[in-house]
Design a protein around this motif. Structure first.
Motif, PDB file in Angstrom:
ATOM      1  N   ARG A 165     -38.876 -51.223  88.593  1.00  0.00           N
ATOM      2  CA  ARG A 165     -37.283 -50.660  88.884  1.00  0.00           C
ATOM      3  C   ARG A 165     -36.749 -50.933  90.395  1.00  0.00           C
ATOM      4  N   LEU A 166     -37.620 -50.437  91.125  1.00  0.00           N
ATOM      5  CA  LEU A 166     -37.541 -50.832  92.599  1.00  0.00           C
ATOM      6  C   LEU A 166     -36.957 -52.369  92.813  1.00  0.00           C
ATOM      7  N   TRP A 167     -38.101 -53.015  92.511  1.00  0.00           N
ATOM      8  CA  TRP A 167     -37.903 -54.393  92.788  1.00  0.00           C
ATOM      9  C   TRP A 167     -36.769 -55.125  92.086  1.00  0.00           C
ATOM     10  N   ARG A 221     -34.429 -57.219  95.094  1.00  0.00           N
ATOM     11  CA  ARG A 221     -34.866 -58.446  95.207  1.00  0.00           C
ATOM     12  C   ARG A 221     -33.488 -59.154  95.351  1.00  0.00           C
ATOM     13  N   ASN A 222     -33.635 -60.709  95.649  1.00  0.00           N
ATOM     14  CA  ASN A 222     -32.179 -61.416  95.876  1.00  0.00           C
ATOM     15  C   ASN A 222     -31.232 -60.878  96.554  1.00  0.00           C
ATOM     16  N   ARG A 223     -31.803 -60.097  97.799  1.00  0.00           N
ATOM     17  CA  ARG A 223     -30.813 -59.680  98.897  1.00  0.00           C
ATOM     18  C   ARG A 223     -29.581 -58.601  98.110  1.00  0.00           C
ATOM     19  N   GLN A 224     -30.098 -58.088  97.069  1.00  0.00           N
ATOM     20  CA  GLN A 224     -28.786 -57.413  96.444  1.00  0.00           C
ATOM     21  C   GLN A 224     -28.463 -56.113  97.170  1.00  0.00           C
ATOM     22  N   GLY A 262     -27.460 -57.395 101.657  1.00  0.00           N
ATOM     23  CA  GLY A 262     -28.061 -58.700 102.163  1.00  0.00           C
ATOM     24  C   GLY A 262     -29.410 -58.735 102.632  1.00  0.00           C
ATOM     25  N   ALA A 263     -30.197 -57.612 102.679  1.00  0.00           N
ATOM     26  CA  ALA A 263     -31.487 -57.566 103.188  1.00  0.00           C
ATOM     27  C   ALA A 263     -32.542 -58.332 102.295  1.00  0.00           C
ATOM     28  N   LYS A 264     -33.330 -59.068 103.094  1.00  0.00           N
ATOM     29  CA  LYS A 264     -34.432 -59.706 102.384  1.00  0.00           C
ATOM     30  C   LYS A 264     -35.705 -59.095 102.255  1.00  0.00           C
ATOM     31  N   ILE A 312     -32.711 -46.062 101.493  1.00  0.00           N
ATOM     32  CA  ILE A 312     -33.044 -47.465 101.695  1.00  0.00           C
ATOM     33  C   ILE A 312     -32.045 -48.077 102.639  1.00  0.00           C
ATOM     34  N   LEU A 313     -30.713 -48.026 101.872  1.00  0.00           N
ATOM     35  CA  LEU A 313     -29.555 -48.616 102.539  1.00  0.00           C
ATOM     36  C   LEU A 313     -29.401 -47.853 103.896  1.00  0.00           C
TER      37      LEU A 313
END
Length: 112
Positions: free
Chosen positions: A20-22, A26-29, A32-34, A103-104
């Motif tokens: 769920r978290l991934w 993922r994909n800088r959603q 924009g963090a990788k 996280i954001l």
């Protein structure tokens, strides 16, 4: 087993909470963090890591409650410049948006 081999094995055995978290990291959603999943760092493998932010996100099940090993691991990672956020699997599954907001906030804080 090497860190890379362990990471590869863990990527194929993700928990529901990790999946769920991934799906949201993922994909800088997120800002924009990788993020990388099952990312080797020193002697450890982080569930999710954003190397540019020096941020680690861990999805924890009940086996992590009051874990001395987790405390030592977090101390080692902090000594090496990483910030660790830990979330219970149940919170990831039931309060995903709240977890992502936390996280954001950490990503934004690392940019300052």
């Amino acid at each position: 087993m090497s860190g890379i081999a362990t990471a590869r094995r863990l990527r194929t055995a993700m928990t529901d909470a990790e999946r769920r978290l991934w799906s949201r990291l993922r994909n800088r959603q997120l800002a924009g963090a990788k993020f990388r999943r099952q990312f080797p760092i020193g002697p450890f493998v982080a569930d999710f890591a954003c190397p540019e932010c020096r941020l680690i996100v861990e999805a924890d099940g009940g086996q992590h409650a009051d874990s001395i090993a987790d405390t030592r691991r977090a101390a080692w990672l902090a000594e090496h410049g990483w910030r660790v956020l830990r979330f219970w699997n149940t919170d990831i599954l039931t309060r995903t948006d709240d977890v992502l907001a936390t996280i954001l906030a950490a990503i934004v804080q690392s940019d300052q």
